[in-house]
Design a protein around this motif. Structure first.
Motif, mmCIF file in Angstrom:
data_model
loop_
_atom_site.group_PDB
_atom_site.id
_atom_site.type_symbol
_atom_site.label_atom_id
_atom_site.label_comp_id
_atom_site.label_asym_id
_atom_site.label_seq_id
_atom_site.Cartn_x
_atom_site.Cartn_y
_atom_site.Cartn_z
ATOM 1 N N LEU A 122 21.849 34.102 24.133
ATOM 2 C CA LEU A 122 22.283 33.434 25.364
ATOM 3 C C LEU A 122 22.767 32.017 25.079
ATOM 4 O O LEU A 122 22.119 31.258 24.362
ATOM 5 N N LYS A 123 23.908 31.689 25.669
ATOM 6 C CA LYS A 123 24.460 30.341 25.483
ATOM 7 C C LYS A 123 25.100 29.862 26.780
ATOM 8 O O LYS A 123 25.884 30.591 27.401
ATOM 9 N N GLU A 124 24.725 28.656 27.178
ATOM 10 C CA GLU A 124 25.375 28.012 28.322
ATOM 11 C C GLU A 124 26.711 27.449 27.844
ATOM 12 O O GLU A 124 26.749 26.537 27.034
ATOM 13 N N GLN A 125 27.794 28.003 28.351
ATOM 14 C CA GLN A 125 29.113 27.543 27.930
ATOM 15 C C GLN A 125 29.507 26.288 28.702
ATOM 16 O O GLN A 125 29.102 26.093 29.848
ATOM 17 N N ASP A 126 30.288 25.422 28.028
ATOM 18 C CA ASP A 126 30.868 24.295 28.749
ATOM 19 C C ASP A 126 31.771 24.862 29.836
ATOM 20 O O ASP A 126 32.638 25.709 29.557
ATOM 21 N N PHE A 127 31.559 24.421 31.070
ATOM 22 C CA PHE A 127 32.319 25.005 32.167
ATOM 23 C C PHE A 127 33.801 24.663 32.046
ATOM 24 O O PHE A 127 34.182 23.510 31.861
ATOM 25 N N SER A 128 34.617 25.693 32.133
ATOM 26 C CA SER A 128 36.065 25.527 32.058
ATOM 27 C C SER A 128 36.699 26.205 33.261
ATOM 28 O O SER A 128 36.715 27.435 33.333
ATOM 29 N N PRO A 129 37.221 25.433 34.214
ATOM 30 C CA PRO A 129 37.877 26.046 35.378
ATOM 31 C C PRO A 129 39.012 26.982 34.963
ATOM 32 O O PRO A 129 39.223 28.024 35.595
ATOM 33 N N GLU A 130 39.727 26.616 33.879
ATOM 34 C CA GLU A 130 40.866 27.432 33.443
ATOM 35 C C GLU A 130 40.410 28.818 32.980
ATOM 36 O O GLU A 130 41.058 29.824 33.286
ATOM 37 N N VAL A 131 39.287 28.871 32.254
ATOM 38 C CA VAL A 131 38.784 30.162 31.763
ATOM 39 C C VAL A 131 38.354 31.038 32.928
ATOM 40 O O VAL A 131 38.668 32.240 32.985
ATOM 41 N N VAL A 132 37.622 30.465 33.887
ATOM 42 C CA VAL A 132 37.172 31.223 35.051
ATOM 43 C C VAL A 132 38.367 31.683 35.878
ATOM 44 O O VAL A 132 38.420 32.838 36.329
ATOM 45 N N ASP A 133 39.350 30.781 36.063
ATOM 46 C CA ASP A 133 40.543 31.149 36.830
ATOM 47 C C ASP A 133 41.283 32.299 36.169
ATOM 48 O O ASP A 133 41.732 33.235 36.843
ATOM 49 N N HIS A 134 41.421 32.226 34.844
ATOM 50 C CA HIS A 134 42.146 33.271 34.115
ATOM 51 C C HIS A 134 41.409 34.607 34.237
ATOM 52 O O HIS A 134 42.037 35.658 34.477
ATOM 53 N N SER A 135 40.078 34.589 34.075
ATOM 54 C CA SER A 135 39.303 35.817 34.167
ATOM 55 C C SER A 135 39.435 36.443 35.555
ATOM 56 O O SER A 135 39.613 37.661 35.692
ATOM 57 N N TYR A 136 39.361 35.586 36.569
ATOM 58 C CA TYR A 136 39.453 36.073 37.949
ATOM 59 C C TYR A 136 40.832 36.667 38.229
ATOM 60 O O TYR A 136 40.948 37.784 38.755
ATOM 61 N N GLN A 137 41.877 35.930 37.879
ATOM 62 C CA GLN A 137 43.236 36.396 38.160
ATOM 63 C C GLN A 137 43.554 37.669 37.388
ATOM 64 O O GLN A 137 44.193 38.585 37.924
ATOM 65 N N TYR A 138 43.106 37.736 36.143
ATOM 66 C CA TYR A 138 43.378 38.924 35.336
ATOM 67 C C TYR A 138 42.758 40.166 35.977
ATOM 68 O O TYR A 138 43.411 41.206 36.104
ATOM 69 N N LEU A 139 41.496 40.038 36.393
ATOM 70 C CA LEU A 139 40.806 41.204 36.952
ATOM 71 C C LEU A 139 41.379 41.592 38.315
ATOM 72 O O LEU A 139 41.580 42.783 38.597
ATOM 73 N N ILE A 140 41.658 40.592 39.156
ATOM 74 C CA ILE A 140 42.237 40.883 40.477
ATOM 75 C C ILE A 140 43.580 41.593 40.326
ATOM 76 O O ILE A 140 43.856 42.603 41.003
ATOM 77 N N GLN A 141 44.427 41.088 39.440
ATOM 78 C CA GLN A 141 45.740 41.706 39.255
ATOM 79 C C GLN A 141 45.609 43.127 38.713
ATOM 80 O O GLN A 141 46.342 44.030 39.134
ATOM 81 N N ARG A 142 44.673 43.313 37.795
ATOM 82 C CA ARG A 142 44.467 44.657 37.234
ATOM 83 C C ARG A 142 43.977 45.618 38.307
ATOM 84 O O ARG A 142 44.457 46.753 38.414
ATOM 85 N N TRP A 143 43.019 45.165 39.104
ATOM 86 C CA TRP A 143 42.478 46.022 40.160
ATOM 87 C C TRP A 143 43.527 46.339 41.221
ATOM 88 O O TRP A 143 43.616 47.474 41.700
ATOM 89 N N GLU A 144 44.320 45.345 41.613
ATOM 90 C CA GLU A 144 45.335 45.592 42.640
ATOM 91 C C GLU A 144 46.420 46.521 42.119
ATOM 92 O O GLU A 144 46.957 47.343 42.875
ATOM 93 N N SER A 145 46.741 46.407 40.838
ATOM 94 C CA SER A 145 47.701 47.323 40.231
ATOM 95 C C SER A 145 47.178 48.756 40.269
ATOM 96 O O SER A 145 47.931 49.700 40.556
ATOM 97 N N ARG A 146 45.890 48.919 39.993
ATOM 98 C CA ARG A 146 45.277 50.251 40.033
ATOM 99 C C ARG A 146 45.290 50.804 41.459
ATOM 100 O O ARG A 146 45.539 52.004 41.673
ATOM 101 N N GLN A 147 45.030 49.945 42.445
ATOM 102 C CA GLN A 147 45.071 50.397 43.829
ATOM 103 C C GLN A 147 46.466 50.891 44.213
ATOM 104 O O GLN A 147 46.603 51.896 44.915
ATOM 105 N N LEU A 148 47.487 50.187 43.761
ATOM 106 C CA LEU A 148 48.862 50.599 44.065
ATOM 107 C C LEU A 148 49.157 51.969 43.464
ATOM 108 O O LEU A 148 49.819 52.804 44.092
ATOM 109 N N GLU A 149 48.664 52.184 42.245
ATOM 110 C CA GLU A 149 48.848 53.504 41.615
ATOM 111 C C GLU A 149 48.204 54.592 42.460
ATOM 112 O O GLU A 149 48.780 55.672 42.648
ATOM 113 N N MET A 150 47.005 54.323 42.954
ATOM 114 C CA MET A 150 46.278 55.313 43.750
ATOM 115 C C MET A 150 46.941 55.538 45.104
ATOM 116 O O MET A 150 46.937 56.651 45.638
ATOM 117 N N GLU A 151 47.522 54.475 45.674
ATOM 118 C CA GLU A 151 48.251 54.617 46.939
ATOM 119 C C GLU A 151 49.495 55.481 46.741
ATOM 120 O O GLU A 151 49.819 56.320 47.595
#
Length: 344
Positions: A122-151
């Motif tokens: 376990l390690k407490e990482q130095d907080f990086s808004p850019e890393v969190v933003d990138h992780s969030y945007q990547y997953l949201i875009q991937r999930w929304e792309s999958r939803q479009l495929e299913m639609e």
């Protein structure tokens, strides 16, 4: 069931270990090598040189920090821990033939062992808004792309003159699947907001591919994890999501059983509130259902319609169990009674 394999294919590899097998058997994804020096397990993988180097580093690092419940690697006579041969990579391990350990289920043992690994790394990482933003945007875009495929698949199915049993079953659950996807995205947003609010983010060494098949027992009954080929530094939720998505299919699964298993893990590492939101987000997104559609679209000849429908319905049932488990995860623990001797 095992069956004999051509010894000659592995001669150049085993020569690097000074091993001259009397017999080689295929057992699952490993070769059981029987020799005068003993019995060994030879694993064949597709790791490239860089991945193989990271894999051996992980095994050695775990040993260095005091975690010894891993299946060890044997070095070649040249001191290497993997062998590149052709376009494949091989490594040698002891052969474990022990059964289950008395008193603990495989799931209890896996969650305990992964909790120990996470605690040690376990390690407490130095907080990086850019890393969190990138992780969030990547997953949201991937999930929304999958939803479009299913639609699109739903629209294609509705246009069919005669829908197949699988398409009918899919459409009957389609809107529920989309609601699950939207709920998962809302939980992901909760994690994102909490990370920015608390300005914290924790990482651990994740196994990356947790499975009942990746737990072996020695003849003394000691548990050992193997197959760290996909190990990665990431949020502890990564391993937990893989674990619970599989555990929910067990015949004895209840939300209470899930809560008990999670409690075993949290004896080693209590999850932060935002990590609970992330776990709920990961496991509640209906990716297993979407995967059933992918299988149907691309491998229609592989199974019968009845088998496709059964697979989809089984996963829909599992997602209902997950929904109940998610409610339990997010339920605050009951307040602890005040000690009668406590001074106010």
């Amino acid at each position: 069931m095992s069956h004999s394999s051509e010894t000659v294919n592995y001669g150049p590899i085993l020569f690097q270990y000074d091993l001259y097998p009397e017999k080689i058997e295929e057992v699952g994804k490993v070769k059981k090598v029987i020799s005068r020096r003993g019995t060994f397990a030879l694993k064949e993988t597709s790791l490239n040189e860089e991945e193989a180097s990271w894999f051996t580093h992980v095994i050695h690092r775990l040993s260095e920090i005091g975690y010894h419940q891993i299946v060890p690697l044997y070095p070649t006579k040249y001191g290497d821990y993997t062998v590149q041969y052709g376009n494949r990579t091989y490594y040698l391990m002891p052969w474990f033939a022990g059964g289950d350990r008395f008193g603990l289920t495989r799931e209890e043992t896996i969650i305990e062992e992964i909790g120990k690994i996470h605690f040690l790394t376990l390690k407490e990482q130095d907080f990086s808004p850019e890393v969190v933003d990138h992780s969030y945007q990547y997953l949201i875009q991937r999930w929304e792309s999958r939803q479009l495929e299913m639609e699109r698949f739903a629209e294609e199915s509705e246009r069919m003159p005669y829908m197949s049993p699988f398409e009918l079953t899919y459409l009957s659950h389609f809107h529920h699947m989309m609601r699950m996807a939207e709920d998962a995205k809302r939980r992901l947003k909760d994690w994102y907001d909490a990370c920015h609010s608390e300005k914290r983010y924790r990482s651990v060494l994740c196994h990356g591919k947790l499975s009942r098949n990746h737990l072996l027992y020695s003849h003394h009954g000691e548990p050992h994890l193997l197959n760290f080929e996909k190990a990665v530094l990431d949020t502890p939720v990564r391993d937990l999501a893989v674990f619970f998505r599989k555990a929910v299919h067990l015949s004895n699964w209840t939300k209470e059983e899930g809560g008990r298993l999670l409690s075993l893990y949290q004896r080693h590492i209590p999850l932060l509130e935002e990590e609970k939101s992330l776990l709920v987000s990961y496991i509640s997104y209906p990716e297993p259902l979407f995967h059933s559609v992918d299988l149907y679209r691309h491998q229609k000849e592989r199974y019968s319609q009845i088998e496709f429908v059964h697979r989809l319905e089984k996963r829909i049932s599992a997602m209902r169990h997950i929904r109940d488990f998610c409610d339990l995860i997010l339920t605050p623990p009951p307040p602890q009674p005040l000690d009668a001797n406590t001074n106010n």
